[in-house]
Structure formats: C-alpha cells, structure tokens
Design a protein around this motif. Structure first.
Motif, PDB file in Angstrom:
ATOM      1  N   LEU A  98       0.851  -1.193   0.000  1.00 13.02           N
ATOM      2  CA  LEU A  98       0.000   0.000   0.000  1.00 13.02           C
ATOM      3  C   LEU A  98       0.883   1.238   0.000  1.00 13.02           C
ATOM      4  O   LEU A  98       1.838   1.335   0.780  1.00 13.02           O
ATOM      5  CB  LEU A  98      -0.894   0.038   1.236  1.00 13.02           C
ATOM      6  CG  LEU A  98      -2.008  -0.995   1.374  1.00 13.02           C
ATOM      7  CD1 LEU A  98      -2.806  -0.705   2.634  1.00 13.02           C
ATOM      8  CD2 LEU A  98      -2.913  -1.004   0.159  1.00 13.02           C
ATOM      9  N   ARG A  99       0.548   2.163  -0.864  1.00 11.37           N
ATOM     10  CA  ARG A  99       1.279   3.429  -0.932  1.00 11.37           C
ATOM     11  C   ARG A  99       0.301   4.575  -0.811  1.00 11.37           C
ATOM     12  O   ARG A  99      -0.905   4.432  -1.024  1.00 11.37           O
ATOM     13  CB  ARG A  99       2.037   3.532  -2.262  1.00 11.37           C
ATOM     14  CG  ARG A  99       3.191   2.525  -2.402  1.00 11.37           C
ATOM     15  CD  ARG A  99       4.456   3.039  -1.749  1.00 11.37           C
ATOM     16  NE  ARG A  99       5.456   1.988  -1.597  1.00 11.37           N
ATOM     17  CZ  ARG A  99       6.249   1.547  -2.565  1.00 11.37           C
ATOM     18  NH1 ARG A  99       6.160   2.058  -3.768  1.00 11.37           N
ATOM     19  NH2 ARG A  99       7.139   0.603  -2.312  1.00 11.37           N
ATOM     20  N   GLY A 100       0.845   5.740  -0.503  1.00 15.12           N
ATOM     21  CA  GLY A 100       0.039   6.939  -0.362  1.00 15.12           C
ATOM     22  C   GLY A 100       0.702   7.862   0.634  1.00 15.12           C
ATOM     23  O   GLY A 100       1.431   7.401   1.514  1.00 15.12           O
ATOM     24  N   PRO A 101       0.481   9.165   0.525  1.00 14.60           N
ATOM     25  CA  PRO A 101       1.108  10.115   1.448  1.00 14.60           C
ATOM     26  C   PRO A 101       0.607   9.935   2.877  1.00 14.60           C
ATOM     27  O   PRO A 101      -0.428   9.298   3.110  1.00 14.60           O
ATOM     28  CB  PRO A 101       0.690  11.478   0.884  1.00 14.60           C
ATOM     29  CG  PRO A 101      -0.560  11.202   0.108  1.00 14.60           C
ATOM     30  CD  PRO A 101      -0.400   9.826  -0.451  1.00 14.60           C
ATOM     31  N   ASN A 102       1.343  10.480   3.834  1.00 12.40           N
ATOM     32  CA  ASN A 102       0.906  10.450   5.225  1.00 12.40           C
ATOM     33  C   ASN A 102      -0.487  11.070   5.336  1.00 12.40           C
ATOM     34  O   ASN A 102      -0.761  12.117   4.742  1.00 12.40           O
ATOM     35  CB  ASN A 102       1.873  11.223   6.116  1.00 12.40           C
ATOM     36  CG  ASN A 102       3.193  10.514   6.279  1.00 12.40           C
ATOM     37  OD1 ASN A 102       3.294   9.313   6.047  1.00 12.40           O
ATOM     38  ND2 ASN A 102       4.217  11.259   6.658  1.00 12.40           N
ATOM     39  N   GLY A 103      -1.350  10.408   6.090  1.00  8.27           N
ATOM     40  CA  GLY A 103      -2.708  10.914   6.252  1.00  8.27           C
ATOM     41  C   GLY A 103      -3.674  10.462   5.189  1.00  8.27           C
ATOM     42  O   GLY A 103      -4.834  10.878   5.180  1.00  8.27           O
ATOM     43  N   SER A 104      -3.223   9.586   4.283  1.00 11.35           N
ATOM     44  CA  SER A 104      -4.098   9.173   3.185  1.00 11.35           C
ATOM     45  C   SER A 104      -5.055   8.049   3.571  1.00 11.35           C
ATOM     46  O   SER A 104      -5.973   7.732   2.815  1.00 11.35           O
ATOM     47  CB  SER A 104      -3.261   8.741   1.973  1.00 11.35           C
ATOM     48  OG  SER A 104      -2.393   7.681   2.306  1.00 11.35           O
ATOM     49  N   GLY A 105      -4.865   7.434   4.746  1.00 10.10           N
ATOM     50  CA  GLY A 105      -5.817   6.424   5.207  1.00 10.10           C
ATOM     51  C   GLY A 105      -5.292   5.003   5.248  1.00 10.10           C
ATOM     52  O   GLY A 105      -6.052   4.063   5.499  1.00 10.10           O
ATOM     53  N   LYS A 106      -4.001   4.822   5.036  1.00  9.01           N
ATOM     54  CA  LYS A 106      -3.439   3.463   5.002  1.00  9.01           C
ATOM     55  C   LYS A 106      -3.617   2.737   6.333  1.00  9.01           C
ATOM     56  O   LYS A 106      -4.035   1.574   6.366  1.00  9.01           O
ATOM     57  CB  LYS A 106      -1.947   3.518   4.633  1.00  9.01           C
ATOM     58  CG  LYS A 106      -1.662   4.120   3.272  1.00  9.01           C
ATOM     59  CD  LYS A 106      -0.193   4.047   2.912  1.00  9.01           C
ATOM     60  CE  LYS A 106       0.725   4.777   3.865  1.00  9.01           C
ATOM     61  NZ  LYS A 106       0.492   6.242   3.875  1.00  9.01           N
ATOM     62  N   THR A 107      -3.302   3.417   7.431  1.00 10.86           N
ATOM     63  CA  THR A 107      -3.424   2.783   8.750  1.00 10.86           C
ATOM     64  C   THR A 107      -4.875   2.425   9.053  1.00 10.86           C
ATOM     65  O   THR A 107      -5.169   1.329   9.540  1.00 10.86           O
ATOM     66  CB  THR A 107      -2.874   3.716   9.845  1.00 10.86           C
ATOM     67  OG1 THR A 107      -1.454   3.838   9.682  1.00 10.86           O
ATOM     68  CG2 THR A 107      -3.168   3.174  11.242  1.00 10.86           C
ATOM     69  N   THR A 108      -5.791   3.334   8.753  1.00 15.45           N
ATOM     70  CA  THR A 108      -7.212   3.068   8.987  1.00 15.45           C
ATOM     71  C   THR A 108      -7.671   1.861   8.184  1.00 15.45           C
ATOM     72  O   THR A 108      -8.418   1.002   8.685  1.00 15.45           O
ATOM     73  CB  THR A 108      -8.053   4.303   8.626  1.00 15.45           C
ATOM     74  OG1 THR A 108      -7.591   5.417   9.396  1.00 15.45           O
ATOM     75  CG2 THR A 108      -9.518   4.071   8.910  1.00 15.45           C
ATOM     76  N   LEU A 109      -7.234   1.776   6.941  1.00 11.72           N
ATOM     77  CA  LEU A 109      -7.608   0.642   6.099  1.00 11.72           C
ATOM     78  C   LEU A 109      -7.073  -0.666   6.668  1.00 11.72           C
ATOM     79  O   LEU A 109      -7.813  -1.659   6.773  1.00 11.72           O
ATOM     80  CB  LEU A 109      -7.076   0.851   4.681  1.00 11.72           C
ATOM     81  CG  LEU A 109      -7.350  -0.286   3.681  1.00 11.72           C
ATOM     82  CD1 LEU A 109      -8.850  -0.490   3.488  1.00 11.72           C
ATOM     83  CD2 LEU A 109      -6.672   0.018   2.347  1.00 11.72           C
TER      84      LEU A 109
END
Length: 206
Positions: A33-44
């Motif tokens: 999973l990639r994406g900037p900080n705050g993009s929702g990776k941890t929540t997902l």
C-alpha cells in the motif's frame, strides 16, 4: 483462501477516510500500500485486521487468519526476548520460537529483557512475533520503522519465506523491499473531508 475486499469504505473518528476500495490477495502474493501520510493506510489496515468496523463494504477470508503488526511493538518489557516470543507462541498455539529468533538475528539477545533493547532491536522482536502466530495473512503498517539496512533485509527475507510457504502479506511502506509485489496507491480512494480537517499528529495515524 483469498483475502478479498469489496467496495470497502473506512472511517476514523466517524469521519470517512477511504471509500470503494476493492482488492484480492491470493496465497503466495504480497500487496504494498502506498500513499502520502494521512491518506488512510493505517485506517484501512486496522479495518482489514478487524480492529475497527468498516463503514460499508465487505472483507472476506480474514477470519482468524490475520497477524497484525502496527506502530506499537507489543512487547512485555520485563520479559526476555525468548520469553516474549514464548508467550505469544503459546497464545497462538505454537511452540517453537527458535526459527523466529534466528530469522531476525535475535539469538544473541535471547536472554535480554525487552525493555533494555534498542528501538531497532525492539522492532525486530515485534516482527518476529509474526513467525510464531502460524497465521497466513500478515497485515503490516510501516514495519521497517527503526530498522537499519541489515534488519530491513532480514525482514524482507522473512516475508519472502512466508510467501513461498503460501502465506500472504499486505504491507503499508514507503521502502522498496525488493519483493515481487503489486502496489496499490490509496490516494484515488480518499474521501473529501468537507471542511473537516485533521491535525498533523492525527494524520500520522490515518
């Protein structure tokens, strides 16, 4: 059995973060999973791991099959390295911890109290817990934090071995681990917050 997400929407603090995420992960496969900080990776990842409910959509193939590693290492400071792994092995009905210690170069530290370890050593011990769970799906949130180059190589080797044995891995990371893995950027799934903002400290845990 595959891990499948169908039109999954997730939220933090009741505020939608990602919507419409669909993916499928088969035995032997890894997905980064990639994406900037705050993009929702941890929540997902937390939603997939069953630590919080989804807003909508479906996760199948996850029941009692996921080992989750987040930002906290989950160690007992007054137990030794070996005792920590033995504790977690017992929780998951496993016995052998030697392979886990060897995989993360922890044998020389076997009798050291976890509370006396460096940040990198604690992270290695936390990741070694994955090997004593016996669970086929690893869901990992920035697992290489605090690891030096040698330890990152150990971790990547452990993931490769897990995949070769038919396991699966879903990993949020900005590091190139040299894995044969597909990449999913979560940015297109972000939900406009309609004026609701998160502070920088909150965004780190989205």
């Amino acid at each position: 059995m595959e891990l499948t997400l169908v039109d999954l929407s997730v939220a933090r603090g009741g505020v939608p973060v990602l919507a419409g995420v669909s993916l499928s992960l088969a035995p032997g496969q890894a997905l980064v999973l990639r994406g900037p900080n705050g993009s929702g990776k941890t929540t997902l990842l937390r939603t997939i791991a069953g630590l919080q409910p989804a807003l909508s959509g479906q996760v199948t193939g996850a029941e009692d099959r996921i080992a989750y590693a987040g930002h906290a290492d989950g160690l007992k400071a007054m137990l030794s390295v070996r005792e920590n792994l033995t504790f977690w092995a017992a929780v998951f009905g496993m016995r052998d911890v030697e392979q886990a210690m060897q995989a993360f170069a922890l044998l020389p530290l076997a009798d050291r109290l976890a509370g006396t370890l460096s940040a990198g050593q604690k992270r290695r011990l936390g990741l070694a817990r994955l090997l004593v769970t016996g669970r086929p799906i690893w869901v990992l949130d920035e697992p290489t934090v605090s690891l030096d180059a040698d330890a990152v190589a150990l971790f990547a080797g452990a993931v490769r071995a897990h995949l070769a044995a038919g396991g699966m891995a879903l990993i949020a990371t900005h590091i190139d681990l040299g894995l044969d893995a597909a990449v999913l950027d979560v940015t297109p799934y972000r939900v406009a917050l309609n004026g609701v903002g998160f502070g920088s400290s909150d965004e780190a845990f989205l």
